[in-house]
Design a protein around this motif. Structure first.
Motif, PDB file in Angstrom:
ATOM      1  N   TYR A  13       0.842  -1.202   0.000  1.00 39.43           N
ATOM      2  CA  TYR A  13       0.000   0.000   0.000  1.00 39.43           C
ATOM      3  C   TYR A  13       0.878   1.253   0.000  1.00 39.43           C
ATOM      4  O   TYR A  13       0.672   2.169  -0.801  1.00 39.43           O
ATOM      5  CB  TYR A  13      -0.909  -0.039   1.226  1.00 39.43           C
ATOM      6  CG  TYR A  13      -1.744   1.192   1.454  1.00 39.43           C
ATOM      7  CD1 TYR A  13      -2.986   1.337   0.840  1.00 39.43           C
ATOM      8  CD2 TYR A  13      -1.313   2.200   2.310  1.00 39.43           C
ATOM      9  CE1 TYR A  13      -3.767   2.465   1.065  1.00 39.43           C
ATOM     10  CE2 TYR A  13      -2.087   3.333   2.537  1.00 39.43           C
ATOM     11  CZ  TYR A  13      -3.309   3.458   1.914  1.00 39.43           C
ATOM     12  OH  TYR A  13      -4.078   4.575   2.130  1.00 39.43           O
ATOM     13  N   ALA A  14       1.864   1.291   0.887  1.00 42.74           N
ATOM     14  CA  ALA A  14       2.756   2.449   0.965  1.00 42.74           C
ATOM     15  C   ALA A  14       3.559   2.605  -0.332  1.00 42.74           C
ATOM     16  O   ALA A  14       3.691   3.724  -0.853  1.00 42.74           O
ATOM     17  CB  ALA A  14       3.691   2.316   2.167  1.00 42.74           C
ATOM     18  N   HIS A  16       2.744   1.562  -3.311  1.00 48.23           N
ATOM     19  CA  HIS A  16       1.824   1.996  -4.371  1.00 48.23           C
ATOM     20  C   HIS A  16       1.635   3.513  -4.337  1.00 48.23           C
ATOM     21  O   HIS A  16       1.662   4.179  -5.373  1.00 48.23           O
ATOM     22  CB  HIS A  16       0.469   1.301  -4.233  1.00 48.23           C
ATOM     23  CG  HIS A  16      -0.584   1.903  -5.099  1.00 48.23           C
ATOM     24  ND1 HIS A  16      -0.628   1.681  -6.465  1.00 48.23           N
ATOM     25  CD2 HIS A  16      -1.606   2.748  -4.813  1.00 48.23           C
ATOM     26  CE1 HIS A  16      -1.647   2.369  -6.977  1.00 48.23           C
ATOM     27  NE2 HIS A  16      -2.248   3.014  -5.993  1.00 48.23           N
ATOM     28  N   HIS A  17       1.455   4.068  -3.138  1.00 46.60           N
ATOM     29  CA  HIS A  17       1.250   5.514  -3.021  1.00 46.60           C
ATOM     30  C   HIS A  17       2.493   6.288  -3.445  1.00 46.60           C
ATOM     31  O   HIS A  17       2.376   7.353  -4.070  1.00 46.60           O
ATOM     32  CB  HIS A  17       0.816   5.885  -1.606  1.00 46.60           C
ATOM     33  CG  HIS A  17      -0.635   5.645  -1.379  1.00 46.60           C
ATOM     34  ND1 HIS A  17      -1.598   6.589  -1.633  1.00 46.60           N
ATOM     35  CD2 HIS A  17      -1.304   4.551  -0.951  1.00 46.60           C
ATOM     36  CE1 HIS A  17      -2.793   6.102  -1.367  1.00 46.60           C
ATOM     37  NE2 HIS A  17      -2.635   4.856  -0.957  1.00 46.60           N
ATOM     38  N   ALA A  20       2.509   6.114  -7.225  1.00 44.32           N
ATOM     39  CA  ALA A  20       1.442   6.963  -7.775  1.00 44.32           C
ATOM     40  C   ALA A  20       1.826   8.435  -7.731  1.00 44.32           C
ATOM     41  O   ALA A  20       1.381   9.220  -8.571  1.00 44.32           O
ATOM     42  CB  ALA A  20       0.138   6.729  -7.013  1.00 44.32           C
ATOM     43  N   ALA A  21       2.665   8.792  -6.766  1.00 42.81           N
ATOM     44  CA  ALA A  21       3.133  10.179  -6.656  1.00 42.81           C
ATOM     45  C   ALA A  21       4.333  10.446  -7.564  1.00 42.81           C
ATOM     46  O   ALA A  21       4.857  11.560  -7.591  1.00 42.81           O
ATOM     47  CB  ALA A  21       3.499  10.484  -5.210  1.00 42.81           C
ATOM     48  N   PRO A  45      -4.734   1.963   7.085  1.00 45.60           N
ATOM     49  CA  PRO A  45      -4.296   2.883   6.033  1.00 45.60           C
ATOM     50  C   PRO A  45      -4.095   4.339   6.496  1.00 45.60           C
ATOM     51  O   PRO A  45      -3.121   4.976   6.099  1.00 45.60           O
ATOM     52  CB  PRO A  45      -5.409   2.778   4.980  1.00 45.60           C
ATOM     53  CG  PRO A  45      -5.897   1.371   5.134  1.00 45.60           C
ATOM     54  CD  PRO A  45      -5.863   1.128   6.627  1.00 45.60           C
ATOM     55  N   ASN A  49      -0.576   6.290   6.103  1.00 43.99           N
ATOM     56  CA  ASN A  49      -0.453   7.582   5.425  1.00 43.99           C
ATOM     57  C   ASN A  49       0.193   8.627   6.333  1.00 43.99           C
ATOM     58  O   ASN A  49       1.088   9.366   5.917  1.00 43.99           O
ATOM     59  CB  ASN A  49      -1.821   8.081   4.972  1.00 43.99           C
ATOM     60  CG  ASN A  49      -2.453   7.208   3.920  1.00 43.99           C
ATOM     61  OD1 ASN A  49      -1.791   6.408   3.264  1.00 43.99           O
ATOM     62  ND2 ASN A  49      -3.761   7.334   3.774  1.00 43.99           N
ATOM     63  N   HIS A  53       3.905  10.075   5.626  1.00 46.09           N
ATOM     64  CA  HIS A  53       3.986  11.507   5.310  1.00 46.09           C
ATOM     65  C   HIS A  53       4.942  12.209   6.262  1.00 46.09           C
ATOM     66  O   HIS A  53       5.810  12.982   5.838  1.00 46.09           O
ATOM     67  CB  HIS A  53       2.590  12.138   5.381  1.00 46.09           C
ATOM     68  CG  HIS A  53       2.585  13.595   5.093  1.00 46.09           C
ATOM     69  ND1 HIS A  53       2.644  14.103   3.822  1.00 46.09           N
ATOM     70  CD2 HIS A  53       2.546  14.665   5.922  1.00 46.09           C
ATOM     71  CE1 HIS A  53       2.642  15.419   3.876  1.00 46.09           C
ATOM     72  NE2 HIS A  53       2.585  15.789   5.147  1.00 46.09           N
TER      73      HIS A  53
END
Length: 108
Positions: A13-14, A16-17, A20-21, A45, A49, A53
């Protein structure tokens, strides 16, 4: 209600983000920090995030090349998550100052 992600799913998940960025995850976070993130957030999640971040912001502020275990440990500590080292009486809540892209302070 969504169930928490497993450790491997949380790491994916991390990653992927980050992709995506437009980031190359291998240049942004090391494997140990990613594992710490996945385990300490318990697959939630929102926590993933927040911790990711903050770790990115801390790495940038410290002029680190990427998020390593030390940076992730500080992030987890500031958020009061397991794996972090927040001391007695620390809430794990902090204000993140705005950057050029932000509208204002955010409470984490």
């Amino acid at each position: 209600r969504l169930e928490p992600l497993g450790v491997e799913e949380a790491a994916d998940y991390a990653l992927h983000h980050l992709r995506a960025a437009g980031a190359d995850p291998d240049r942004v976070i090391d494997a140990e920090a990613l594992e710490m993130l996945a385990k300490a957030t318990r697959g939630v999640p929102r926590r993933i995030n927040q911790a990711a971040h903050l770790a990115l912001r801390l790495a940038e502020a410290g002029e680190a090349e990427r998020v390593d275990a030390e940076v992730m440990l500080e992030s987890l500590s500031q958020l009061g998550l397991p794996g972090g080292v927040a001391g007695p009486g620390e809430s794990g809540v902090m204000l993140i100052p705005p950057t050029e892209d932000d509208a204002g302070f955010r409470l984490y």
